[in-house]
Scaffold this motif. Structure first.
Motif, PDB file in Angstrom:
ATOM      1  N   UNK A  93      60.846  46.086  31.105  1.00 30.41           N
ATOM      2  CA  UNK A  93      59.846  46.878  31.829  1.00 30.41           C
ATOM      3  C   UNK A  93      58.566  46.067  32.072  1.00 30.41           C
ATOM      4  N   UNK A  94      57.989  46.269  33.249  1.00 28.30           N
ATOM      5  CA  UNK A  94      56.764  45.532  33.576  1.00 28.30           C
ATOM      6  C   UNK A  94      55.960  46.284  34.626  1.00 28.30           C
ATOM      7  N   UNK A  95      54.699  45.891  34.726  1.00 26.37           N
ATOM      8  CA  UNK A  95      53.814  46.338  35.793  1.00 26.37           C
ATOM      9  C   UNK A  95      53.333  45.095  36.516  1.00 26.37           C
ATOM     10  N   UNK A  96      53.326  45.167  37.834  1.00 24.72           N
ATOM     11  CA  UNK A  96      52.787  44.080  38.650  1.00 24.72           C
ATOM     12  C   UNK A  96      51.488  44.549  39.281  1.00 24.72           C
ATOM     13  N   UNK A  97      50.446  43.744  39.095  1.00 27.82           N
ATOM     14  CA  UNK A  97      49.176  43.976  39.789  1.00 27.82           C
ATOM     15  C   UNK A  97      49.018  42.889  40.844  1.00 27.82           C
ATOM     16  N   UNK A  98      48.749  43.300  42.088  1.00 28.26           N
ATOM     17  CA  UNK A  98      48.464  42.298  43.130  1.00 28.26           C
ATOM     18  C   UNK A  98      47.112  41.669  42.791  1.00 28.26           C
ATOM     19  N   UNK A  99      47.164  40.370  42.497  1.00 29.53           N
ATOM     20  CA  UNK A  99      45.961  39.673  42.059  1.00 29.53           C
ATOM     21  C   UNK A  99      46.100  38.210  42.472  1.00 29.53           C
ATOM     22  N   UNK A 100      45.589  37.840  43.650  1.00 28.52           N
ATOM     23  CA  UNK A 100      45.699  36.460  44.105  1.00 28.52           C
ATOM     24  C   UNK A 100      44.991  35.486  43.149  1.00 28.52           C
ATOM     25  N   UNK A 101      45.516  34.269  43.097  1.00 29.37           N
ATOM     26  CA  UNK A 101      44.968  33.240  42.217  1.00 29.37           C
ATOM     27  C   UNK A 101      43.477  33.007  42.502  1.00 29.37           C
ATOM     28  N   UNK A 102      42.702  32.882  41.447  1.00 30.15           N
ATOM     29  CA  UNK A 102      41.255  32.637  41.469  1.00 30.15           C
ATOM     30  C   UNK A 102      40.443  33.812  42.031  1.00 30.15           C
ATOM     31  N   UNK A 103      41.060  34.960  42.175  1.00 28.06           N
ATOM     32  CA  UNK A 103      40.367  36.122  42.726  1.00 28.06           C
ATOM     33  C   UNK A 103      40.312  37.239  41.698  1.00 28.06           C
ATOM     34  N   UNK A 104      40.130  38.459  42.210  1.00 28.51           N
ATOM     35  CA  UNK A 104      40.088  39.662  41.374  1.00 28.51           C
ATOM     36  C   UNK A 104      41.240  40.576  41.780  1.00 28.51           C
ATOM     37  N   UNK A 105      41.569  41.562  40.924  1.00 28.89           N
ATOM     38  CA  UNK A 105      42.666  42.464  41.293  1.00 28.89           C
ATOM     39  C   UNK A 105      42.363  43.204  42.588  1.00 28.89           C
ATOM     40  N   UNK A 106      43.410  43.375  43.400  1.00 28.18           N
ATOM     41  CA  UNK A 106      43.248  44.055  44.688  1.00 28.18           C
ATOM     42  C   UNK A 106      42.862  45.521  44.512  1.00 28.18           C
ATOM     43  N   UNK A 107      43.347  46.145  43.450  1.00 27.78           N
ATOM     44  CA  UNK A 107      43.071  47.566  43.190  1.00 27.78           C
ATOM     45  C   UNK A 107      42.480  47.682  41.781  1.00 27.78           C
ATOM     46  N   UNK A 108      41.178  47.826  41.714  1.00 30.69           N
ATOM     47  CA  UNK A 108      40.498  47.838  40.411  1.00 30.69           C
ATOM     48  C   UNK A 108      40.846  49.064  39.573  1.00 30.69           C
ATOM     49  N   UNK A 109      41.100  50.206  40.214  1.00 34.19           N
ATOM     50  CA  UNK A 109      41.520  51.404  39.462  1.00 34.19           C
ATOM     51  C   UNK A 109      42.888  51.196  38.838  1.00 34.19           C
ATOM     52  N   UNK A 110      43.815  50.638  39.616  1.00 40.36           N
ATOM     53  CA  UNK A 110      45.152  50.358  39.079  1.00 40.36           C
ATOM     54  C   UNK A 110      45.065  49.336  37.959  1.00 40.36           C
ATOM     55  N   UNK A 111      44.171  48.356  38.095  1.00 40.88           N
ATOM     56  CA  UNK A 111      44.010  47.346  37.049  1.00 40.88           C
ATOM     57  C   UNK A 111      43.516  47.987  35.756  1.00 40.88           C
ATOM     58  N   UNK A 112      42.507  48.832  35.840  1.00 42.91           N
ATOM     59  CA  UNK A 112      41.984  49.491  34.635  1.00 42.91           C
ATOM     60  C   UNK A 112      43.073  50.319  33.953  1.00 42.91           C
ATOM     61  N   UNK A 113      43.882  51.027  34.744  1.00 43.70           N
ATOM     62  CA  UNK A 113      44.970  51.821  34.172  1.00 43.70           C
ATOM     63  C   UNK A 113      46.029  50.918  33.531  1.00 43.70           C
ATOM     64  N   UNK A 114      46.331  49.795  34.165  1.00 37.93           N
ATOM     65  CA  UNK A 114      47.323  48.867  33.617  1.00 37.93           C
ATOM     66  C   UNK A 114      46.828  48.223  32.325  1.00 37.93           C
ATOM     67  N   UNK A 115      45.536  47.904  32.263  1.00 41.75           N
ATOM     68  CA  UNK A 115      44.975  47.329  31.030  1.00 41.75           C
ATOM     69  C   UNK A 115      45.072  48.342  29.883  1.00 41.75           C
ATOM     70  N   UNK A 116      44.737  49.595  30.173  1.00 47.38           N
ATOM     71  CA  UNK A 116      44.818  50.638  29.147  1.00 47.38           C
ATOM     72  C   UNK A 116      46.262  50.848  28.685  1.00 47.38           C
ATOM     73  N   UNK A 117      47.203  50.800  29.625  1.00 47.53           N
ATOM     74  CA  UNK A 117      48.618  50.952  29.274  1.00 47.53           C
ATOM     75  C   UNK A 117      49.086  49.784  28.407  1.00 47.53           C
ATOM     76  N   UNK A 118      48.686  48.564  28.764  1.00 51.20           N
ATOM     77  CA  UNK A 118      49.072  47.390  27.967  1.00 51.20           C
ATOM     78  C   UNK A 118      48.524  47.503  26.542  1.00 51.20           C
ATOM     79  N   UNK A 119      47.279  47.932  26.401  1.00 53.62           N
ATOM     80  CA  UNK A 119      46.689  48.100  25.075  1.00 53.62           C
ATOM     81  C   UNK A 119      47.445  49.159  24.283  1.00 53.62           C
TER      82      UNK A 119
END
Length: 141
Positions: free
Chosen positions: A49-75
């Protein structure tokens, strides 16, 4: 669970273990039970199982809300699963995500980059905008 001494394993203040990794390198410490992959395009299915966040190299996540939710899920998952966070090289995007996860685990935002550099990799969080993203990170959008 991961072994705290294994390469790339970050021990969070709560004692939870989470592995950071560069996908361009193979892992000698075994497969995770869950992965958070930070890439510009979708990864091939890793076989767990995995989650993919669209996040181009040297940049920031494309969807900051999805990123925050993914970080909380990983924790949350790191409480009883082997969780890895990974990007291509394992430093910029991975370090940024680990710093945000550390904030969710109680590290003050102003100390999160130093925490990850000290306990994960000295070159984690590579760009000024990644550092600013961590400093301003909140679990709420």
């Amino acid at each position: 669970m991961w072994n705290a001494e294994d390469e790339g394993v970050l021990t969070l203040p709560s004692g939870r273990l989470i592995r950071g990794r560069g996908l361009r390198r193979s892992s000698a410490t075994g497969d995770p039970q869950f992965g958070l992959y930070l890439l510009g395009s979708a990864p091939p299915d890793p076989g767990w199982p995995y989650t993919w966040l669209r996040w181009p190299d040297f940049r920031l996540p494309a969807d900051k809300e999805a990123a925050a939710a993914a970080f909380a899920d990983a924790l949350r998952r790191a409480g009883d699963e082997r969780v890895e966070v990974a990007c291509g090289g394992g430093r910029g995007r991975t370090g940024t995500a680990l710093a945000c996860i550390a904030i969710l685990d109680g590290v003050p935002a102003g100390e999160a980059v130093a925490f990850v550099r000290r306990h994960y990799h000295p070159h984690a969080v590579e760009t000024p905008w990644q550092k600013r993203y961590v400093a301003r990170f909140s679990s709420r959008p």
